[in-house]
Design a protein around this motif. Structure first.
Motif, short mmCIF file in Angstrom:
data_model
loop_
_atom_site.label_atom_id
_atom_site.label_comp_id
_atom_site.label_asym_id
_atom_site.label_seq_id
_atom_site.Cartn_x
_atom_site.Cartn_y
_atom_site.Cartn_z
N GLU A 317 0.85 -1.17 0.00
CA GLU A 317 0.00 0.00 0.00
C GLU A 317 0.90 1.23 0.00
O GLU A 317 1.27 1.76 1.04
N SER A 318 1.22 1.67 -1.18
CA SER A 318 2.09 2.84 -1.28
C SER A 318 1.93 3.45 -2.65
O SER A 318 1.30 2.88 -3.53
N GLY A 319 2.49 4.58 -2.83
CA GLY A 319 2.43 5.26 -4.12
C GLY A 319 1.46 6.42 -4.07
O GLY A 319 0.69 6.59 -3.14
N SER A 320 1.52 7.21 -5.15
CA SER A 320 0.71 8.43 -5.16
C SER A 320 -0.55 8.29 -6.00
O SER A 320 -1.42 9.14 -5.95
N GLY A 321 -0.63 7.26 -6.80
CA GLY A 321 -1.80 7.10 -7.66
C GLY A 321 -2.98 6.58 -6.89
O GLY A 321 -2.97 6.50 -5.66
N TYR A 322 -4.00 6.27 -7.62
CA TYR A 322 -5.14 5.66 -6.94
C TYR A 322 -5.56 4.44 -7.70
O TYR A 322 -5.78 4.51 -8.92
N PRO A 323 -5.73 3.34 -7.11
CA PRO A 323 -5.45 3.13 -5.69
C PRO A 323 -3.94 3.11 -5.42
O PRO A 323 -3.17 2.67 -6.28
N PRO A 324 -3.57 3.55 -4.29
CA PRO A 324 -2.14 3.66 -3.98
C PRO A 324 -1.54 2.32 -3.62
O PRO A 324 -1.24 2.04 -2.45
N ILE A 325 -1.36 1.50 -4.64
CA ILE A 325 -0.85 0.15 -4.38
C ILE A 325 0.27 -0.16 -5.36
O ILE A 325 0.34 0.41 -6.45
N ARG A 326 1.10 -1.06 -4.98
CA ARG A 326 2.09 -1.64 -5.88
C ARG A 326 1.79 -3.13 -5.97
O ARG A 326 2.03 -3.88 -5.03
N PRO A 327 1.19 -3.56 -7.12
CA PRO A 327 0.76 -4.96 -7.21
C PRO A 327 1.94 -5.91 -7.12
O PRO A 327 3.07 -5.57 -7.46
N SER A 328 1.63 -7.08 -6.75
CA SER A 328 2.60 -8.16 -6.76
C SER A 328 2.36 -8.99 -8.01
O SER A 328 1.21 -9.27 -8.37
N ASN A 329 3.42 -9.34 -8.75
CA ASN A 329 3.28 -10.05 -10.02
C ASN A 329 4.05 -11.35 -10.01
O ASN A 329 5.11 -11.47 -9.39
N TYR A 330 3.51 -12.29 -10.76
CA TYR A 330 4.23 -13.53 -11.01
C TYR A 330 4.18 -13.80 -12.51
O TYR A 330 3.10 -13.82 -13.10
N ASN A 331 5.34 -13.94 -13.14
CA ASN A 331 5.39 -14.23 -14.57
C ASN A 331 6.04 -15.59 -14.79
O ASN A 331 7.09 -15.88 -14.22
N ALA A 332 5.41 -16.35 -15.68
CA ALA A 332 6.00 -17.63 -16.05
C ALA A 332 6.13 -17.66 -17.56
O ALA A 332 5.14 -17.54 -18.28
N VAL A 333 7.35 -17.77 -18.04
CA VAL A 333 7.58 -17.86 -19.49
C VAL A 333 7.54 -19.34 -19.87
O VAL A 333 8.30 -20.15 -19.35
N ILE A 334 6.64 -19.64 -20.77
CA ILE A 334 6.44 -21.02 -21.17
C ILE A 334 6.85 -21.13 -22.64
O ILE A 334 6.22 -20.49 -23.51
N ASP A 335 7.89 -21.84 -22.93
CA ASP A 335 8.33 -21.95 -24.32
C ASP A 335 8.67 -23.39 -24.64
O ASP A 335 8.48 -24.30 -23.80
N GLU A 336 9.20 -23.56 -25.85
CA GLU A 336 9.47 -24.93 -26.29
C GLU A 336 10.62 -25.57 -25.52
O GLU A 336 10.80 -26.78 -25.56
N GLN A 337 11.39 -24.74 -24.80
CA GLN A 337 12.51 -25.27 -24.03
C GLN A 337 12.05 -25.87 -22.70
O GLN A 337 12.67 -26.82 -22.21
N ASN A 338 11.02 -25.31 -22.11
CA ASN A 338 10.65 -25.76 -20.75
C ASN A 338 9.25 -26.37 -20.68
O ASN A 338 8.72 -26.56 -19.60
N SER A 339 8.69 -26.62 -21.86
CA SER A 339 7.32 -27.14 -21.83
C SER A 339 6.99 -27.82 -23.15
O SER A 339 7.80 -27.87 -24.07
#
Lengths: 536, 414
Positions: A317-339
């Motif tokens: 809960e921070s930042g100056s925008g509204y809503p004042p949040i910094r989301p938490s992200n999870y990225n998974a790259v799925i390609d021909e090498q790992n899947s």
């Protein structure tokens, strides 16, 4: 003798001018008649929003889709609550003088938030409905305050004067008061509770009224009802709960490809999970499947994300925008090498299926009641796909239906076709060879004939320049469709033609890149033996 | 496919035919005052259209491929076709006490068609465009005209000096129908794959009101004159001779405002219906157009206007000499305003007896290349019957040669 009789016949026919009585003269000619041209570009069957053209004209399929989302305001629901405070005397008579307070109290209200222990809420929408009733034979003043509900630094306060009533006809009044924008402290009067606020009320006779005497039949009451409360912001402990995911998302990226196997050399999926809420999530994706609803083929994605739980920490809960949040992200790259993503794409999925669980606060109340959420924020799962059109195709079936009509004049003309061929000249830049078939259908979608009766038409693939590993010269192939009067009649009875092409890349199993300048040019030509009739 | 018909079937839009060629002299009234003459003449000739094809065309029905093939072996770079059909009555009379002047009055139905076309045009019409795949063929200098009119003719013959006579007639003409196509420039390209047909042409089409056709229907009026001078020749005793110089059918017809004029000035390419990328929108609807729609695209401009046409007139020189048992006639004929080549002929009749004569004809030029004919005549003081037929060579080789002619004349003198 025969020649003389012929000569005499000519003269007699001409002299008697009887040619009008006879059939019109006719003779057979061999003609080439252009019928139609078409330019097929498979890449044009893909919406512009679903592809990108590179600097070398290579084509990449681009697809972005939201697979799943859960808004936190559906998690924190505040049900409607109601409470009534009432005054009456049990026996005898009581005299009340003008301005006399005859009832006052402080009461706590519990909002019963669904499995959540809220400590603070900012109301986005909501109403307090106050119903006032009195039998007092003098005007009555009602006061209702919520000290811990403030807006712009001012507490919620209500005061109203009810006119005099009788025991037979009590005075009743209902007021609806908008409480949107109020910040409500839900820790109770002593700041040691959750989901609780307190109200202070008072009922007294009006100072400008007459002294009255009340009996047990008289009463005064105040009913407060909180309704339609929708929080803009909530804070507290949101509980530990598990939500099932069972979602299907349609995709039109392979809309025109009905069946077959497409084997792209590479594909890249980016699975993006975003948490905008101030609460921890645990994600257990049991299945991410691509389903071809035409063929029934289905394949599950085999990747780390489908084999393990993913923990997603809370947003800040921070930042100056509204809503004042910094989301938490999870990225998974799925390609021909790992899947197995190339096989996953290769079934030409028309639908993505997602099965799994999302767990709220998997580690319990580790925030000490400081979970938070803003309206409209929550948890979402997106997928971005980038599939370069570098592939080999096996028995890839492409289909389309086109309506057409042939005018009546043409019908009269084509009655005179003795026979011949419909020539389908194909000029192909695609490194694809295959078999073509067309079906004529009537208005009820009943197939009345096919373009090729015995064998399917063969389409030659474009000629690959090995040095550049791309097609630089068009292949030319001509498919001859024998035409009979019956087939022509069937063509006229048809109102739609259903094209069906089964395609294979030219040098499979090696993959070939598809470029935007590739096309397949088709020229339909009538090679007719035609009975030409002198139209006299 | 009908586009070929639109362009070329006009060859055959006449159903019967005409021409005055041999019976162009007035009957000798001698001591009679009145003669009534009927004549009918059918003539059709071409250096390219064979009799066998013509027979099939006139009788209707399907013309065999062997007929087509045989005929096409005979085509030249430039080809001709002429058709005439004349029928008429004429009254000749000489006033009492007047031996130098006679008068005539006649009514005639006149039909004439003329065409000039290249060998490629005929091949295209007869065999189709497939044979020209990948080529641009020149069809220029194509022309066709067909006219039918009725003629009311009044004439005078004046023997103004011994051995010299002058003939003049003037005619009022009722223009019944006229069709003409004149292509100054025309090429046709058929692509090797057959996926494109391209016309490039300039020309004009005239057509009188097609709804107002038939004998004596009127779409315009005109006038014509005939002038002839005869010199009697006497090469020997009892050997009559005659030299005639004539101009015939010198005139015009003004067709009225119901007539159509269409100008063609186009470069037109047809590649069939453009389907575009048929795989793109589902349920796209296409309409395939027919040749009639095509023809409307090609004929860019259509005017309705009146116009004047000049008749296909004749210039003739005939030399006649009678001997004891036979006569000889030789001559030269040229026809204006058409594809007719100069025509030379010689005819000789043998006198079987006082009443019967039997003749033979040899000719070169005209609409065909050469001509063999025969004639027969029966003559008394009161009746003359003449019959003549030419182009007998086309009877012998009907698959390769084309031409037919029969003329019948009957005169009753009173």
């Amino acid at each position: 003798m025969l020649r003389i009789s012929l000569y005499v016949t000519i003269i007699l026919l001409a002299l008697t001018n009887c040619r009008r009585e006879l059939d019109a003269p006719s003779w057979d000619v061999d003609g080439y008649v252009p019928l139609a041209t078409a330019n097929l570009r498979i890449q044009d069957a893909i919406d512009d929003s679903l592809k990108e053209i590179g600097s070398d004209q290579e084509i990449t399929l681009i697809y972005k889709s939201n697979l799943f989302e859960y808004k936190i305001d559906s998690l924190i629901k505040i049900p409607d609550t109601s409470r009534t405070e009432s005054f009456s005397i049990p026996i005898g008579q009581v005299n009340l003088s003008p301005g006399q307070v005859f009832m006052a109290d402080t009461v706590e209200n519990n909002l019963n938030a669904d499995n959540a222990q809220l400590r603070l809420a900012i109301v986005r929408e909501g109403i307090i409905e106050l119903e006032l009733q009195s039998t007092m034979n003098t005007p009555t003043i009602f006061t209702y305050n919520i000290p811990n509900a403030t807006k712009n630094g001012v507490s919620f306060s209500f005061i109203d004067t009810l006119s005099a009533g009788t025991q037979q006809n009590p005075t009743t009044e209902t007021r609806r008061l908008d409480i949107s924008g109020y910040t409500i402290d839900l820790t109770g009067k002593n700041n040691n509770r959750t989901n609780t606020f307190y109200g202070v009320y008072e009922i007294r006779t009006a100072p400008f009224g007459n002294p009255i005497t009340i009996t047990p039949a008289d009463f005064a009451s105040l009913t407060s009802t909180f309704t339609g409360i929708l929080p803009e912001y909530a804070k507290g402990y949101f509980g530990n709960r598990i939500f099932e995911i069972n979602e299907s998302t349609e995709t039109d990226i392979f809309r025109n490809f009905k069946s077959g196997l497409l084997s792209p050399a590479e594909a890249r999926l980016n699975l993006r999970i975003k948490n905008e809420a101030g609460v921890d999530f645990g994600v257990d994706l049991k299945t991410v499947a691509g389903v071809n609803t035409n063929t029934g083929q289905s394949i599950s994605l085999d990747h780390f994300v489908t084999q393990n739980n993913v923990k997603l920490s809370r947003s800040l809960e921070s930042g100056s925008g509204y809503p004042p949040i910094r989301p938490s992200n999870y990225n998974a790259v799925i390609d021909e090498q790992n899947s197995n993503v190339t096989e996953f794409v290769g079934v030409l999925p028309k639908e993505f299926q997602l099965v799994g669980d999302v767990e709220l606060n998997p580690l319990g109340n580790i925030s000490s009641g400081n979970d938070f959420a803003y309206f409209g924020t929550g948890f979402e799962m997106n997928i971005d796909a980038e599939i370069p059109l570098r592939l080999n195709a096996q028995n890839l079936v492409f289909q389309d239906t086109t309506e057409f009509s042939i005018d009546s004049d043409s019908r009269e003309d084509t009655k005179r076709i003795n026979g011949g061929y419909l020539l389908v000249h194909c000029f192909n830049l695609y490194p694809i060879e295959g078999e073509l078939q067309g079906y004529f259908m009537d208005s009820t979608n009943t197939v009345v004939d096919s373009l090729f009766t015995d064998d399917l038409g063969y389409l030659a693939g474009g000629i690959i320049n090995n040095g550049q590993n791309r097609v630089t010269d068009k292949s030319e192939s001509t498919i001859k469709v024998p035409l009979t009067p019956q087939k022509i009649d069937n063509l006229y009875d048809a109102s739609k033609i259903w094209f069906n092409a089964k395609l294979n890349t030219t040098n499979q199993p090696d993959s070939l890149t598809f470029y935007d300048n590739y096309d397949l040019n088709i020229k339909l030509v009538g090679d007719f033996n035609y009975q030409l009739e002198a139209d006299l | 496919m009908r586009i070929w018909i639109i362009a070329f079937s006009v060859f055959w839009s006449v159903c019967s035919v005409s021409q005055t060629r041999y019976f162009d002299s007035d009957p000798q009234l001698n001591d009679k005052r009145l003669a009534i003459e009927f004549n009918t003449e059918l003539y059709a000739s071409s250096n390219a259209i064979s009799n066998q094809f013509l027979y099939g065309f006139i009788s209707g029905g399907e013309i065999s491929s062997s007929t087509q093939e045989d005929m096409l072996k005979n085509t030249s770079y430039q080809n001709r076709l002429g058709v005439d059909f004349n029928t008429g009555f004429t009254v000749h009379f000489k006033p009492e006490n007047q031996n130098k002047i006679s008068y005539s009055f006649g009514i005639h139905d006149r039909q004439h068609a003329n065409a000039s076309f290249s060998g490629n045009a005929l091949k295209l019409l007869i065999d189709g465009n497939k044979q020209f795949a990948g080529e641009e063929i020149d069809l220029s200098e194509f022309s066709f005209s067909m006219i039918r009119y009725q003629q009311i003719k009044a004439g005078i013959s004046w023997k103004y000096k011994p051995g010299k006579s002058f003939h003049f007639s003037a005619s009022f003409l009722n223009g019944e129908q006229y069709q003409s196509a004149q292509m100054d420039y025309l090429t046709l390209y058929s692509s090797a794959y057959g996926d494109e047909i391209r016309f490039n042409g300039e020309g004009t089409i005239y057509q009188s009101d097609p709804e107002n056709r038939g004998f004596a229907k009127s779409n315009g009026y005109g006038a014509s004159i005939d002038i002839q001078h005869d010199w009697e020749l006497a090469l020997g005793q009892n050997q009559n001779g005659l030299l005639s110089v004539a101009l015939n059918d010198i005139g015009f017809i003004a067709f009225d405002g119901s007539s159509h004029k269409q100008e063609i000035d186009t470069l037109y390419s047809y590649k069939g219906t453009q389907l575009g990328n048929v795989i793109l929108p589902f349920d796209t609807s296409y309409t395939f157009i027919g040749p009639d729609s095509l023809a409307e695209d090609i004929l860019k401009k259509k005017d309705t206007t009146g116009y004047n046409i000049i008749l296909p007139g004749w210039f003739r020189v005939n030399l006649y000499q009678q001997f004891e048992n036979f006569d000889v006639k030789a001559g030269f004929q040229a026809r204006f305003n058409g594809s007719h080549n100069p025509y030379f002929y010689v005819e000789s009749k043998y006198f079987l007896n006082e009443k019967w004569k039997l003749g033979g004809i040899l000719g070169a030029g005209g609409y065909s290349n050469f001509n063999i004919g025969t004639s027969v005549e029966y003559s008394t003081d009161k009746i003359t019957l003449q019959a003549l037929s030419q182009h007998l060579e086309s009877v012998v080789v009907p698959s390769r040669l084309g031409g037919l002619n029969v003329q019948v004349r009957a005169i009753v003198k009173i």
